[in-house]
Design a protein around this motif. Structure first.
Motif, mmCIF file in Angstrom:
data_model
loop_
_atom_site.group_PDB
_atom_site.id
_atom_site.type_symbol
_atom_site.label_atom_id
_atom_site.label_comp_id
_atom_site.label_asym_id
_atom_site.label_seq_id
_atom_site.Cartn_x
_atom_site.Cartn_y
_atom_site.Cartn_z
ATOM 1 N N LYS A 310 0.832 -1.220 -0.099
ATOM 2 C CA LYS A 310 0.101 -0.033 0.005
ATOM 3 C C LYS A 310 0.883 1.356 -0.154
ATOM 4 N N THR A 311 2.041 1.211 0.815
ATOM 5 C CA THR A 311 2.645 2.489 0.804
ATOM 6 C C THR A 311 3.916 2.499 0.236
ATOM 7 N N HIS A 312 4.623 1.531 -0.220
ATOM 8 C CA HIS A 312 6.030 1.331 -0.790
ATOM 9 C C HIS A 312 7.135 2.189 0.181
ATOM 10 N N ILE A 313 6.709 1.848 1.490
ATOM 11 C CA ILE A 313 7.664 2.675 2.516
ATOM 12 C C ILE A 313 9.086 2.363 2.210
ATOM 13 N N ILE A 314 9.372 0.986 1.987
ATOM 14 C CA ILE A 314 10.811 0.751 1.708
ATOM 15 C C ILE A 314 11.169 0.754 0.420
ATOM 16 N N LYS A 315 12.250 1.790 0.093
ATOM 17 C CA LYS A 315 12.470 2.291 -1.062
ATOM 18 C C LYS A 315 14.147 1.494 -1.490
ATOM 19 N N LEU A 316 14.234 1.297 -2.941
ATOM 20 C CA LEU A 316 15.321 0.749 -3.391
ATOM 21 C C LEU A 316 15.946 1.874 -4.367
ATOM 22 N N ASN A 317 17.135 1.488 -4.734
ATOM 23 C CA ASN A 317 17.985 2.271 -5.958
ATOM 24 C C ASN A 317 17.665 1.305 -7.067
ATOM 25 N N PRO A 318 16.967 2.027 -8.047
ATOM 26 C CA PRO A 318 16.609 1.235 -9.147
ATOM 27 C C PRO A 318 17.481 1.092 -10.053
ATOM 28 N N GLU A 319 18.849 1.612 -9.913
ATOM 29 C CA GLU A 319 20.127 1.021 -10.881
ATOM 30 C C GLU A 319 20.679 -0.002 -10.275
ATOM 31 N N ASN A 320 20.395 -0.593 -9.031
ATOM 32 C CA ASN A 320 21.066 -1.855 -8.677
ATOM 33 C C ASN A 320 19.736 -2.965 -8.583
ATOM 34 N N TYR A 321 18.521 -2.567 -8.502
ATOM 35 C CA TYR A 321 17.381 -3.515 -8.168
ATOM 36 C C TYR A 321 16.227 -3.412 -9.126
ATOM 37 N N PHE A 322 16.522 -2.526 -10.279
ATOM 38 C CA PHE A 322 15.544 -2.542 -11.155
ATOM 39 C C PHE A 322 14.339 -1.825 -11.071
ATOM 40 N N VAL A 323 13.862 -2.079 -9.714
ATOM 41 C CA VAL A 323 12.661 -1.239 -9.213
ATOM 42 C C VAL A 323 12.817 -0.278 -8.121
ATOM 43 N N SER A 324 11.951 0.613 -7.952
ATOM 44 C CA SER A 324 12.236 1.523 -6.963
ATOM 45 C C SER A 324 11.906 1.620 -5.630
ATOM 46 N N PHE A 325 11.015 0.127 -5.349
ATOM 47 C CA PHE A 325 10.766 -0.013 -3.954
ATOM 48 C C PHE A 325 10.700 -1.637 -3.745
ATOM 49 N N VAL A 326 10.772 -2.137 -2.564
ATOM 50 C CA VAL A 326 10.731 -3.413 -2.279
ATOM 51 C C VAL A 326 9.209 -3.866 -2.408
ATOM 52 N N PRO A 327 9.287 -4.904 -3.546
ATOM 53 C CA PRO A 327 7.809 -5.471 -4.020
ATOM 54 C C PRO A 327 7.473 -6.570 -2.984
ATOM 55 N N ALA A 328 6.328 -6.808 -2.607
ATOM 56 C CA ALA A 328 5.842 -7.696 -1.724
ATOM 57 C C ALA A 328 4.609 -8.286 -2.418
ATOM 58 N N ASP A 329 4.674 -9.784 -2.765
ATOM 59 C CA ASP A 329 3.395 -10.275 -3.261
ATOM 60 C C ASP A 329 3.137 -11.436 -2.416
ATOM 61 N N ILE A 330 1.712 -11.536 -1.857
ATOM 62 C CA ILE A 330 1.200 -12.534 -1.058
ATOM 63 C C ILE A 330 0.885 -13.446 -1.813
ATOM 64 N N ASN A 331 2.052 -14.593 -2.276
ATOM 65 C CA ASN A 331 1.725 -15.602 -3.101
ATOM 66 C C ASN A 331 1.359 -17.025 -2.138
ATOM 67 N N VAL A 332 -0.161 -17.159 -1.972
ATOM 68 C CA VAL A 332 -0.542 -18.267 -1.087
ATOM 69 C C VAL A 332 0.107 -19.463 -1.233
ATOM 70 N N PRO A 333 0.144 -20.025 -2.461
ATOM 71 C CA PRO A 333 0.874 -21.478 -2.626
ATOM 72 C C PRO A 333 2.248 -21.174 -1.951
ATOM 73 N N PHE A 334 3.020 -20.318 -2.593
ATOM 74 C CA PHE A 334 4.333 -20.495 -1.984
ATOM 75 C C PHE A 334 4.619 -20.558 -0.523
ATOM 76 N N ILE A 335 3.696 -19.469 0.231
ATOM 77 C CA ILE A 335 3.780 -19.109 1.431
ATOM 78 C C ILE A 335 3.382 -20.411 2.283
ATOM 79 N N ALA A 336 2.305 -21.314 1.803
ATOM 80 C CA ALA A 336 1.901 -22.448 2.379
ATOM 81 C C ALA A 336 2.997 -23.434 2.406
ATOM 82 N N ALA A 337 3.573 -23.515 1.150
ATOM 83 C CA ALA A 337 4.472 -24.474 0.723
ATOM 84 C C ALA A 337 5.713 -24.177 1.855
ATOM 85 N N ALA A 338 6.121 -23.288 1.915
ATOM 86 C CA ALA A 338 7.389 -22.884 3.108
ATOM 87 C C ALA A 338 6.839 -22.989 4.414
ATOM 88 N N ASP A 339 5.672 -22.915 4.866
ATOM 89 C CA ASP A 339 5.167 -22.966 6.186
ATOM 90 C C ASP A 339 5.240 -24.655 6.442
#
Length: 369
Positions: A310-339
Motif C-alpha cells: 500500500k505504501t512502498h515505504i521501503i525504497k530501493l535504488n533502481p540502478e541496482n534493483y531495477f525497481v524503486s521499492f521493495v515489492p511484496a506479493d502475497i503468493n499463497v501457494p508459495f507461503i503455504a509450501a514454505a510453512d
C-alpha cells in the motif's frame, strides 16, 4: 482423547521466548518468499509493458503482420497482441540531454502527444503540458516537438529503459514508412504463463503458427532474469538457514524441558509407557509451540506485506534493483509450501533430543524423588 494428548496438555515451555524465536524465524522466511515473488511479478510486468513477453520482428520493418494477430490471439494464455515501432532519440532541454527510446503504440492520444516516464521527467524537470524537443539521428537529423500528455511510473526504472510512448502513426511518418509497417509485434501472455517453461511453450506455438522466429523477453533481458534466479536461490538459502535456527532453538528448549521433567519421564516409564509414546508427548508440546510461533510470524509477515504493497515505504535504488521499492506479493501457494516444509523440518529435528528419553532409568529417577 489419547493419553499422550492429555499429558501434553499439562506440559509446556517456560516463558514466551521459544514462541518469539519461532515467530521471528517465520517472519523472515515468509517476508523473503513474498519479496522474491514480488520482484519476479513486478519485473516481469514491467518488462511486458516495455517490450511484451514475446517479440516478433523481421529486420528494420515488417508489413505482413495483421493476419497474425488473430491467429496468435487464439493461443491459450495469450492476453494481447500489439504492434509497435521503436526509434532511438535524444531529448534536449537547455544544457541537459537524455537518450530515450520512442515507442510508437496504438493509442487514443492526440497526434504528437507523448507519455514519458517519471524518471525522465525528474531528470529533465519536465511536466505535463510541456513541449519536449526530441532529436532523431539518421541520414539526416530530424527534430520533433512532442507535447507531454502524461507521466507514468516506470516499474523497471533505469536509464536504459527510458521509454517514451507516442502514437504509432506519428512514428511511422517519422520513419518515412507507408502503409502498415511496424518494427515489431509484441505478445503479452497471462501472468501464470510467465515462467521459463510457460514462455518457451508460447514461443514454440507462435513460431509454428507464423513461420517466424519469435524471441522471448527472457532472452532479450537475460541479465535481469538471471538476477531473479539468483534472488530465488538466496531465498532458498534463507529458508534453510531460518529453519535450522528455529529448529536448534526448539532443540535447546526441548532439552531443557526434558531435563526439568526427568522424574515425570521416569514415572511414565514405570507406568508402562513406551519411549516412543513419551517422545510423542513432548513432540506434541513442542509442535504446539512451533505452531503458535508460525501463526504469529505469518501474521506479522502478512501485515508487513500489506503495508509495503500500500505504501512502498521501503525504497530501493533502481540502478541496482531495477525497481524503486521493495515489492511484496502475497503468493499463497508459495507461503503455504514454505510453512509446511519448514514446520515438518523443525518437527523432524525435534526427534533428536527425544533420544534422551531412552537413557532415563525410572528406578533411579523415582528413587531420587
Amino acid at each position: 482423547m489419547t493419553s499422550e494428548s492429555l499429558i501434553a496438555g499439562r506440559l509446556g515451555f517456560k516463558g514466551r521466548l521459544p514462541v518469539i524465536a519461532i515467530a521471528v524465524s517465520f517472519l523472515v522466511m515468509i517476508a523473503a518468499v513474498a519479496i522474491s515473488s514480488g520482484f519476479r511479478k513486478e519485473i516481469r510486468k514491467g518488462i511486458a509493458a516495455m517490450s511484451g513477453d514475446i517479440i516478433i520482428s523481421e529486420g528494420d520493418s515488417m508489413s505482413r503482420w495483421e493476419g497474425w494477430t488473430q491467429i496468435i490471439g487464439m493461443i491459450d494464455g495469450v492476453e494481447d497482441v500489439r504492434p509497435a515501432i521503436y526509434r532511438p532519440g535524444v531529448v534536449k532541454k537547455g544544457d541537459l540531454i537524455q537518450g530515450i527510446t520512442v515507442k510508437g503504440v496504438q493509442t487514443a492520444d492526440s497526434s504528437m502527444c507523448v507519455r514519458i516516464p517519471r524518471s525522465l521527467a525528474r531528470t529533465l524537470s519536465l511536466e505535463e503540458g510541456d513541449v519536449m524537443q526530441t532529436y532523431f539521428i539518421g541520414e539526416r537529423t530530424k527534430v520533433r516537438n512532442f507535447r507531454i500528455c502524461g507521466i507514468y511510473e516506470n516499474l523497471v526504472d533505469t536509464d536504459d529503459n527510458m521509454i517514451v510512448y507516442a502514437p504509432l502513426d506519428d512514428i511511422r511518418r517519422l520513419n518515412g514508412w507507408s502503409g502498415n509497417e511496424i518494427s515489431a509485434l509484441e505478445i503479452i501472455v497471462r501472468d501464470k504463463y510467465r515462467s521459463r517453461e510457460g514462455i518457451r511453450g508460447k514461443v514454440e506455438e507462435t513460431a509454428c503458427l507464423t513461420g517466424t522466429v519469435p524471441v522471448s523477453a527472457m532472452e532479450r533481458y537475460a541479465r535481469i532474469f538471471d538476477w531473479l534466479d539468483l534472488i530465488d536461490f538466496n531465498v532458498l538459502a534463507i529458508l534453510a538457514l531460518m529453519t535450522l535456527v528455529a529448529g536448534f532453538n526448539m532443540i535447546s528448549g526441548l532439552l531443557i524441558m526434558l531435563f526439568r521433567n526427568v522424574s515425570t519421564i521416569g514415572i511414565l516409564k514405570s507406568l508402562g509407557m513406551t519411549d516412543r509414546s513419551i517422545a510423542a508427548v513432548f513432540i506434541r508440546v513442542a509442535a504446539r509451540t512451533v505452531a503458535a510461533g508460525m501463526l504469529a510470524g505469518n501474521a506479522a509477515a502478512l501485515l508487513f506485506c500489506v503495508l509495503q504493497q500500500k505504501t512502498h515505504i521501503i525504497k530501493l535504488n533502481p540502478e541496482n534493483y531495477f525497481v524503486s521499492f521493495v515489492p511484496a506479493d502475497i503468493n499463497v501457494p508459495f507461503i503455504a509450501a514454505a510453512d509446511i516444509i519448514s514446520f515438518a523440518a523443525i518437527i523432524l529435528l525435534l526427534t533428536i533430543p527425544t533420544l534422551f528419553i531412552a537413557k532415563v532409568d525410572p528406578a533411579q529417577t523415582v528413587k531420587s524423588e
